[in-house]
Every structure is written in C-alpha cells, then in structure tokens.
Design a protein around this motif. Structure first.
Motif, PDB file in Angstrom:
ATOM      1  N   ASN A 215       0.846  -1.179   0.000  1.00 48.16           N
ATOM      2  CA  ASN A 215       0.000   0.000   0.000  1.00 48.16           C
ATOM      3  C   ASN A 215       0.889   1.240   0.000  1.00 48.16           C
ATOM      4  N   PRO A 216       0.336   2.397  -0.329  1.00 47.10           N
ATOM      5  CA  PRO A 216       1.166   3.603  -0.385  1.00 47.10           C
ATOM      6  C   PRO A 216       1.809   3.947   0.952  1.00 47.10           C
ATOM      7  N   ILE A 217       2.974   4.566   0.860  1.00 47.86           N
ATOM      8  CA  ILE A 217       3.698   5.113   2.010  1.00 47.86           C
ATOM      9  C   ILE A 217       4.073   6.542   1.662  1.00 47.86           C
ATOM     10  N   VAL A 218       3.975   7.443   2.634  1.00 48.87           N
ATOM     11  CA  VAL A 218       4.365   8.838   2.428  1.00 48.87           C
ATOM     12  C   VAL A 218       5.471   9.186   3.411  1.00 48.87           C
ATOM     13  N   ASP A 222       9.790  14.940   8.699  1.00 51.15           N
ATOM     14  CA  ASP A 222       9.931  14.442  10.069  1.00 51.15           C
ATOM     15  C   ASP A 222       9.246  13.115  10.345  1.00 51.15           C
ATOM     16  N   ALA A 223       8.602  12.498   9.333  1.00 48.69           N
ATOM     17  CA  ALA A 223       7.828  11.295   9.634  1.00 48.69           C
ATOM     18  C   ALA A 223       7.618  10.433   8.392  1.00 48.69           C
ATOM     19  N   TYR A 224       7.213   9.193   8.650  1.00 43.68           N
ATOM     20  CA  TYR A 224       6.710   8.290   7.623  1.00 43.68           C
ATOM     21  C   TYR A 224       5.261   7.940   7.962  1.00 43.68           C
ATOM     22  N   TYR A 225       4.475   7.681   6.913  1.00 46.82           N
ATOM     23  CA  TYR A 225       3.070   7.310   7.086  1.00 46.82           C
ATOM     24  C   TYR A 225       2.763   6.107   6.204  1.00 46.82           C
ATOM     25  N   THR A 226       2.158   5.085   6.781  1.00 48.18           N
ATOM     26  CA  THR A 226       1.567   4.035   5.964  1.00 48.18           C
ATOM     27  C   THR A 226       0.115   4.420   5.701  1.00 48.18           C
ATOM     28  N   ILE A 227      -0.336   4.252   4.459  1.00 46.46           N
ATOM     29  CA  ILE A 227      -1.657   4.694   4.034  1.00 46.46           C
ATOM     30  C   ILE A 227      -2.494   3.477   3.655  1.00 46.46           C
ATOM     31  N   ALA A 228      -3.747   3.469   4.093  1.00 48.37           N
ATOM     32  CA  ALA A 228      -4.634   2.368   3.719  1.00 48.37           C
ATOM     33  C   ALA A 228      -6.053   2.881   3.537  1.00 48.37           C
ATOM     34  N   SER A 229      -6.762   2.274   2.592  1.00 50.21           N
ATOM     35  CA  SER A 229      -8.153   2.622   2.311  1.00 50.21           C
ATOM     36  C   SER A 229      -9.005   1.359   2.370  1.00 50.21           C
ATOM     37  N   ALA A 230     -10.217   1.499   2.938  1.00 52.40           N
ATOM     38  CA  ALA A 230     -11.098   0.349   3.084  1.00 52.40           C
ATOM     39  C   ALA A 230     -12.538   0.837   3.248  1.00 52.40           C
ATOM     40  N   GLN A 231     -13.470  -0.110   3.305  1.00 52.65           N
ATOM     41  CA  GLN A 231     -14.884   0.241   3.428  1.00 52.65           C
ATOM     42  C   GLN A 231     -15.169   1.005   4.714  1.00 52.65           C
ATOM     43  N   THR A 232     -14.455   0.680   5.782  1.00 51.89           N
ATOM     44  CA  THR A 232     -14.656   1.363   7.063  1.00 51.89           C
ATOM     45  C   THR A 232     -13.319   1.885   7.582  1.00 51.89           C
ATOM     46  N   LEU A 233     -13.390   2.878   8.460  1.00 53.03           N
ATOM     47  CA  LEU A 233     -12.170   3.375   9.090  1.00 53.03           C
ATOM     48  C   LEU A 233     -11.504   2.289   9.922  1.00 53.03           C
ATOM     49  N   ASP A 234     -12.313   1.443  10.578  1.00 58.73           N
ATOM     50  CA  ASP A 234     -11.743   0.344  11.372  1.00 58.73           C
ATOM     51  C   ASP A 234     -10.891  -0.568  10.496  1.00 58.73           C
ATOM     52  N   ILE A 239      -5.242  -2.141   8.467  1.00 59.12           N
ATOM     53  CA  ILE A 239      -4.282  -2.377   7.389  1.00 59.12           C
ATOM     54  C   ILE A 239      -3.065  -1.482   7.545  1.00 59.12           C
ATOM     55  N   ALA A 240      -3.292  -0.192   7.807  1.00 62.16           N
ATOM     56  CA  ALA A 240      -2.184   0.758   7.918  1.00 62.16           C
ATOM     57  C   ALA A 240      -1.262   0.407   9.082  1.00 62.16           C
ATOM     58  N   LEU A 278     -14.248   4.560  -0.483  1.00 63.40           N
ATOM     59  CA  LEU A 278     -13.480   3.909   0.567  1.00 63.40           C
ATOM     60  C   LEU A 278     -12.893   4.979   1.476  1.00 63.40           C
ATOM     61  N   LYS A 279     -12.789   4.691   2.764  1.00 64.02           N
ATOM     62  CA  LYS A 279     -12.239   5.641   3.741  1.00 64.02           C
ATOM     63  C   LYS A 279     -10.724   5.435   3.840  1.00 64.02           C
ATOM     64  N   THR A 280     -10.000   6.510   4.161  1.00 63.44           N
ATOM     65  CA  THR A 280      -8.542   6.459   4.131  1.00 63.44           C
ATOM     66  C   THR A 280      -7.938   6.913   5.447  1.00 63.44           C
ATOM     67  N   ILE A 281      -6.985   6.119   5.926  1.00 65.11           N
ATOM     68  CA  ILE A 281      -6.258   6.358   7.181  1.00 65.11           C
ATOM     69  C   ILE A 281      -4.770   6.467   6.874  1.00 65.11           C
ATOM     70  N   ARG A 282      -4.069   7.294   7.631  1.00 66.66           N
ATOM     71  CA  ARG A 282      -2.602   7.270   7.609  1.00 66.66           C
ATOM     72  C   ARG A 282      -2.109   6.978   9.021  1.00 66.66           C
ATOM     73  N   TYR A 283      -1.030   6.203   9.098  1.00 69.36           N
ATOM     74  CA  TYR A 283      -0.451   5.820  10.394  1.00 69.36           C
ATOM     75  C   TYR A 283       0.967   6.336  10.445  1.00 69.36           C
ATOM     76  N   LYS A 284       1.272   7.141  11.450  1.00 68.52           N
ATOM     77  CA  LYS A 284       2.489   7.952  11.486  1.00 68.52           C
ATOM     78  C   LYS A 284       3.508   7.450  12.498  1.00 68.52           C
ATOM     79  N   ILE A 285       4.763   7.375  12.049  1.00 71.13           N
ATOM     80  CA  ILE A 285       5.877   7.208  12.970  1.00 71.13           C
ATOM     81  C   ILE A 285       6.873   8.331  12.714  1.00 71.13           C
TER      82      ILE A 285
END
Length: 299
Positions: A215-218, A222-234, A239-240, A278-285
């Motif tokens: 899946n995409p990564i940004v 100062d950070a990295y983000y894993t990006i994921a899209s799915a039917q629900t935010l949960d 995935i992210a 689809l809803k999209t989340i990013r997860y940041k480190i």
C-alpha cells in the motif's frame, strides 16, 4: 521542461490507459491539473445543476516510467505545487458527513494569494496538497474518485511540497497520474470538498527495485506514514497499522511484543478522508523514533 498538459486527463486508473508521456527514472515532469470539477465552475453565478458529475476528479496522465515493472516500488518526490489563482469549495444534500442537513447544492469561489485562500473574507493559510495520485491497479479499472492500494483519491493532506510518495507497481511503466489538488483541506474533508484548484505539480520519479510494498507510504521531513483505504475506518487503520508493524519488525531488533508496545506509545492514527467510496487512514511514525531504533529509513 517536461510537462503533461491538463487536456491529457483520465477518469480511471487502469492498465488499459494509453500513456500520454514517457520518462526515464531520475527525471522531473510537471503535471498540469484541472480542479476536481474538471474546470466546469469558474465563478459564483455558475449553476451547479448544470454540472456533469460523471466528469469529476480527473487525473492528468498517465505517465509511463521506463523500466518500471511489477513488484518494484515507485518513488515520487513532490518538488513544487503551483496553484491557479482561484479555488472552489462546495457541498450539498446527500454528500459528505452532514449532507442530510442541507437542501441545496452551493459553492464558493476562493481567491488564492501567495500565502492564503480567501473564504468569506477569512484568510486561510495555504496547505497545498495532492488529493489524487496513483498508478494502474492490479485489477480492473478504478475510477479516480476511489482510493486503494494503487493510491488514487487518498486526500492525504501530508502529500504536499517536499513529500515523497511511495507506490506499489502493478503494471509495466507504472502509469502514474496526478490530480485533485487542494489549496486548503481539513482532515476528513467532511463536506466532500477542499479548496479545489487547478495546479502545476512538479515531481521527480525514481524506481526502488529491492523493496516491495502493499500500500502507499508517504515520507515527510519528520515522519513516515503508511496509508490504507477500506470500506470502514476500522478496516483501514487495521491495514495501515499492520503495514507499519511488518516493515518495522523487519528493520529493528525489538520483539513483536515490545514493538507493539512502542508503537502504542509513539505512533499516531490519523484520518485522511471519510467521504469517498473507501475511507482512508494514515499511520504515522516520527523519524526521531526510528533513530532511537537505529533505523536509518523506513523505505
């Protein structure tokens, strides 16, 4: 200067789309983009009832990157985003989070200055970002309004000047397309639009052959983000988070238990958008955490 004009646009990400330009890795190219309404609105008096909503979210392209092959990763560095001098915000019944409270579709024109977008005489600091960026998917065609593992309409506001977008490659040439630029947008995009604006987006493209992503990564300063899209935010955040966990586990010396604890202590789940199919989340480190793990880079 290599440039793809906005007349070369598509409404789908597909491996059947014919490339409109070719480039070697390591080079720059400018994508000239329409706003998300395909330039159908230009003033306050335009009638939204006459809008063809089948012509929304055009993406300029696709671009064929020479040597790009499936199972490689495409690295896209956003060098600059040059905005047109006006943008559009809109909302109405049946769209966004609060559409049930509205009885008609309305829009506003926002003048764009060097530093601000003007909404109802309120100066809003610019947050120039790319809403749609992606490659041909590994399945059937996907419309440009829908995000996924190929990228697409992620509406991720950290994809701005200086950011790096990493995308999985599914088809020869990758077939990169870019569109849906915003001058300003809040996380969630709850009213179904940001400050939609045409732009010129200057990017550099490279290939990474020894690292495969799902899946995409940004990457930002100062950070990295894993990006994921799915039917629900949960589903999307699951995935992210799993993507981040698997990458970190392969790069650091922590046990699974300790890594999960560290992620719980330091990493953030952030919402990109909640209004697309689809809803999209990013997860940041943060990169400062990676340094403490003796990890030079995520990808």
């Amino acid at each position: 200067m290599n440039i793809i004009r906005k007349e070369n646009y598509t409404f789908t990400f597909s491996n059947s789309n014919k490339p409109v330009s070719f480039i070697k890795p390591g080079n720059n190219i400018v994508f000239e983009t329409h706003d998300c309404m395909c330039s159908q609105i230009s003033c306050e008096t335009d009638n939204l009832d006459g809008i063809d909503f089948d012509k929304v979210n055009p993406a300029t392209g696709p671009l064929y990157i020479e040597g790009a092959m499936p199972n490689q990763t495409l690295k896209v560095t956003v060098q600059s985003i040059d905005l047109d001098n006006y943008g559009i915000a809109m909302t109405g019944p049946g769209v966004g989070v609060l559409g049930e409270k509205l009885d008609k579709m309305t829009h506003n024109i926002l003048n764009i200055t060097e530093n601000s977008a003007i909404f109802k005489n309120i100066e809003l600091p610019l947050n120039k970002m790319i809403g749609v960026i992606g490659v041909a998917p590994n399945s059937e065609s996907i419309n440009c309004g829908t995000p996924g593992s190929h990228g697409g309409n992620m509406d991720c506001k950290v994809i701005g000047e200086g950011s790096i977008v990493y995308l999985p490659i599914y088809t020869p040439g990758a077939l990169l397309s870019v569109g849906d630029v915003h001058a300003v947008m809040g996380d969630g995009e709850i009213g179904v639009s940001g400050a939609e604006v045409g732009a010129k987006v200057d990017v550099n493209v490279e290939l990474i052959s020894n690292f495969k992503i799902n899946n995409p990564i940004v990457e930002t300063d100062d950070a990295y983000y894993t990006i994921a899209s799915a039917q629900t935010l949960d589903d999307a955040y699951k995935i992210a988070v799993e993507d981040m966990f698997e990458i970190l586990l392969s790069k650091c010396s922590l046990s699974k238990n300790d890594l999960i604890m560290l992620m719980s202590l330091t990493c953030d789940i952030e919402v990109c958008q909640v209004v697309d199919p689809l809803k999209t989340i990013r997860y940041k480190i943060k990169k400062e955490i990676l340094k403490k793990l003796n990890v030079d880079k995520l990808i």
